[in-house]
Design a protein around this motif. Structure first.
Motif, short mmCIF file in Angstrom:
data_model
loop_
_atom_site.label_atom_id
_atom_site.label_comp_id
_atom_site.label_asym_id
_atom_site.label_seq_id
_atom_site.Cartn_x
_atom_site.Cartn_y
_atom_site.Cartn_z
N GLY A 1 10.92 -0.37 -5.50
CA GLY A 1 10.17 -0.80 -4.41
C GLY A 1 9.14 0.12 -3.93
N CYS A 2 8.91 0.51 -2.75
CA CYS A 2 7.92 1.26 -2.65
C CYS A 2 8.23 2.70 -2.87
CB CYS A 2 7.61 1.16 -0.91
SG CYS A 2 7.06 -0.24 -0.35
N LYS A 3 7.24 3.35 -3.03
CA LYS A 3 7.38 4.82 -3.71
C LYS A 3 8.13 5.73 -2.54
CE LYS A 3 4.70 8.19 -5.72
NZ LYS A 3 3.32 8.61 -6.08
N PRO A 4 7.80 5.71 -1.39
CA PRO A 4 8.74 6.65 -0.47
C PRO A 4 10.12 6.35 -0.34
CG PRO A 4 6.82 5.84 0.54
CD PRO A 4 6.84 4.97 -0.51
N CYS A 5 10.57 4.87 -0.43
CA CYS A 5 11.78 4.29 -0.45
C CYS A 5 12.44 3.99 -1.50
CB CYS A 5 11.67 3.22 0.41
SG CYS A 5 10.83 3.55 2.08
N THR A 6 12.15 4.76 -2.81
CA THR A 6 12.68 4.56 -4.11
C THR A 6 13.16 5.59 -4.52
OG1 THR A 6 11.58 2.37 -4.35
CG2 THR A 6 12.75 3.00 -6.27
N ASP B 1 11.33 4.59 11.10
CA ASP B 1 11.82 3.36 11.43
C ASP B 1 11.72 2.30 10.31
OD1 ASP B 1 12.56 0.80 12.38
OD2 ASP B 1 11.83 1.23 14.20
N PRO B 2 12.23 2.50 9.10
CA PRO B 2 11.81 1.80 7.91
C PRO B 2 12.11 0.16 8.39
CG PRO B 2 14.14 2.74 7.74
CD PRO B 2 13.71 3.27 9.13
N ASP B 3 12.87 -0.34 9.09
CA ASP B 3 13.00 -1.80 9.16
C ASP B 3 11.34 -2.07 10.01
OD1 ASP B 3 15.38 -2.63 8.56
OD2 ASP B 3 16.24 -1.47 10.37
N ALA B 4 10.98 -1.41 10.83
CA ALA B 4 9.78 -1.76 11.41
C ALA B 4 8.56 -1.70 10.48
CB ALA B 4 9.51 -0.85 12.70
N CYS B 5 8.82 -0.62 9.67
CA CYS B 5 7.67 -0.53 8.29
C CYS B 5 7.74 -1.71 7.64
CB CYS B 5 8.17 0.72 7.81
SG CYS B 5 6.82 1.08 6.41
N CYS B 6 9.10 -2.02 7.08
CA CYS B 6 9.12 -3.31 6.18
C CYS B 6 8.76 -4.47 7.00
CB CYS B 6 10.50 -3.53 6.04
SG CYS B 6 11.06 -2.56 4.54
N ALA B 7 8.82 -4.57 8.27
CA ALA B 7 8.29 -5.88 9.06
C ALA B 7 6.79 -5.75 8.97
CB ALA B 7 8.87 -5.82 10.52
N LEU C 1 5.60 5.44 9.11
CA LEU C 1 6.68 4.60 9.93
C LEU C 1 7.93 4.65 9.04
CD1 LEU C 1 7.08 3.09 12.53
CD2 LEU C 1 6.04 0.96 11.06
N HIS C 2 7.83 4.58 7.84
CA HIS C 2 8.98 4.51 6.71
C HIS C 2 9.91 5.59 7.37
CE1 HIS C 2 6.33 7.17 4.57
NE2 HIS C 2 7.68 7.56 4.17
N LEU C 3 9.47 6.68 7.72
CA LEU C 3 10.44 7.84 8.05
C LEU C 3 11.05 7.78 9.15
CD1 LEU C 3 7.99 10.82 7.12
CD2 LEU C 3 9.91 10.10 5.81
N ARG D 1 17.31 2.57 -3.45
CA ARG D 1 16.44 1.95 -2.47
C ARG D 1 17.23 2.41 -1.22
NH1 ARG D 1 14.32 -2.80 -4.63
NH2 ARG D 1 12.86 -2.67 -2.88
N TRP D 2 16.23 2.83 -0.32
CA TRP D 2 16.39 3.35 0.88
C TRP D 2 17.68 4.30 0.95
CZ3 TRP D 2 15.85 -1.89 0.64
CH2 TRP D 2 14.10 -2.49 0.80
N ARG D 3 17.63 5.26 -0.13
CA ARG D 3 18.94 5.96 0.01
C ARG D 3 19.11 6.74 1.08
NH1 ARG D 3 21.62 8.06 -4.54
NH2 ARG D 3 20.31 7.09 -5.99
N GLN E 1 0.79 -1.16 -0.23
CA GLN E 1 0.01 -0.02 -0.04
C GLN E 1 0.81 1.19 0.05
OE1 GLN E 1 -2.46 -1.41 3.31
NE2 GLN E 1 -4.09 -1.81 1.83
N MET E 2 2.35 1.21 -0.32
CA MET E 2 2.97 2.25 -0.71
C MET E 2 3.73 2.22 -2.07
SD MET E 2 2.80 3.63 2.45
CE MET E 2 4.12 4.41 3.25
N LEU E 3 3.17 1.47 -2.90
CA LEU E 3 3.81 1.01 -4.12
C LEU E 3 3.46 2.18 -5.15
CD1 LEU E 3 3.00 -2.70 -4.49
CD2 LEU E 3 5.27 -1.64 -3.80
S1 SF4 Z 1 10.20 -0.16 1.59
FE1 SF4 Z 1 7.83 0.01 2.02
S2 SF4 Z 1 7.50 -1.37 3.69
FE2 SF4 Z 1 9.81 -0.75 3.74
S3 SF4 Z 1 10.10 1.05 4.77
FE3 SF4 Z 1 9.76 1.81 2.58
S4 SF4 Z 1 7.52 1.95 2.73
FE4 SF4 Z 1 7.88 0.78 4.44
#
Ligand code: SF4
Length: 400
Positions: free
Chosen positions: A208-213, A123-129, A119-121, A226-228, A78-80
């Protein structure tokens, strides 16, 4: 399911099967490995997990040619990007895939842990979890193996990738493209006229997800976007050397404790019974077996249960240590204790995995004690599926 496993998980743990499969297919190519994996009984029930990202179409195409009914699991975090969602629809239709399953995170958990989608802002690990790992873990529960598109040339934690990997002693991860070079991927797509993800031409070689790509510049690693700027290069789904790659272990424990706090007082130790997970209700100490006055004892895995003969009626709890899931001596100890007439509470303590629950119950254990880390890797539903343990009992099935 198309391929019922013929292995007995109690006798053929994941690592043994992984070793055998790597030996068997070491000199095969990607397509042969995938084709065999789809039918190899030691691989068992299998699904392709696809992000419908920049290079996903290669495996999707291979699977569509070999068996288009293969389950394809797609996690919509839901973040794609909108483009990814549309690409998933278009490619599935074009390739004629008949069993694409769209998986989303648990809405109640999203509401509880990431209500504002931020949450991705922090704690991205918790968000991915929350959005990926837990969603995938639930979806993979019915499977013995899953297929990924990971490749050695992607670097990072992937440089030593094998065709078959042990994922946390739970299931097998199959990496048919492990040895492919970037050019192999490109050539396969060109030769088979496969549709590219629309964002690739806009500067996103890994999506990957929009906020993290973010876009990748000339000369940068293809996963640099990715997670720059973060100390993170995996989403948490993948495991390394059979162990989960995760954020700081303390954070993981905190999360488990926090999750448990709402419903039970579950601590670092989790007791598994036919009713599922519970906090340990035994607050007393466990004495050495030589302590004649003890009412609860801990037997090491190499103990002779005869040491307890003559005082079994005075014992309320006997715990038997399992230093490793591959060490089966504890099962023998339990069986002998029951044959000696012990009627009290019998606990398997240590590294027992969900696949061994039926065996533990069959030899006489009432419960299994695991630590919170294992409970996080093998959540309650994995154990619950064995709670009707006689149905999972190999000997019982043979007798039926
Ligand atoms: S890649 Fe997706 S699931 Fe992982 S932190 Fe970013 S938004 Fe969250």
């Amino acid at each position: 399911m198309r391929h019922e496993p013929v292995f007995d998980p109690e006798r053929d743990p994941v690592q043994l099967r992984v070793d055998a499969l790597n030996d068997r297919y070491r000199h095969h190519g990607a397509t042969a490995v995938l084709e065999r994996a789809l039918g190899d009984a030691q691989v068992g029930r299998i699904a392709l997990v696809s992000s419908f990202g920049a290079e996903s179409v290669v495996l999707l195409h291979m699977v569509s040619v070999m068996d288009r009914d293969t389950p394809v699991l797609f996690i919509d975090t839901q973040m794609l990007f909108e483009e990814t969602l549309q690409y998933q629809v278009d490619v599935s239709e074009q390739l004629g895939l008949t069993n694409v399953q769209i998986l989303r995170p648990d809405p109640l958990e999203v509401q509880r842990r990431d209500r504002f989608g931020a949450l991705h802002l922090s704690d991205p690990d918790a968000c991915c979890a929350l959005r990926k790992t837990e969603t995938l873990e639930r979806a993979l529960a019915p499977y013995d193996s899953w297929i990924t598109g990971r490749k050695r040339f992607q670097g990072g934690q992937r440089t030593d990738l094998e065709f078959f990997e042990n994922e946390g002693d739970i299931r097998i991860k199959v990496n048919p493209l492990a040895h492919w070079a970037k050019e192999d991927v490109r050539d396969y797509m060109v030769n088979n006229r496969l549709p590219r993800h629309p964002l690739v031409s806009q500067g996103y070689p890994s999506i990957g997800c929009k906020p993290c790509t973010s876009k990748v510049g000339d000369g940068e690693d293809e996963r640099a976007g990715r997670w720059r700027g973060r100390d993170k290069d995996e989403c948490g789904i993948h495991f390394l050397d059979g162990k989960p790659v995760r954020a700081a272990p303390d954070a993981q424990h905190e999360e488990v404790a926090e999750t448990a706090e709402g419903d039970t007082t579950m601590s670092e130790r989790v007791i598994v019974t036919d009713d599922g997970f519970a906090a340990d209700d035994w607050n007393g100490a466990l004495a050495a077996p030589e302590d004649e006055d003890a009412t609860a004892v801990l037997l090491p895995s190499d103990a002779d249960p005869e040491v307890l003969r003559g005082r079994l009626d005075g014992l309320s709890l006997v715990a038997v240590e399992f230093p490793s899931f591959a060490d089966g001596r504890g099962f023998t100890i339990a069986r002998r204790l029951r044959l000696m007439g012990y009627k009290g509470r019998l606990r398997a303590k240590g590294h027992v995995i969900a696949d061994q629950y039926a065996m533990a119950r069959r030899v006489g254990f009432d419960e299994v004690e695991i630590d919170a880390d294992l409970a996080a890797r093998q959540p309650e539903d994995q154990w619950r599926r064995r709670s009707a343990w006689q149905a999972h009992d190999y000997q019982s099935r043979l007798r039926a």
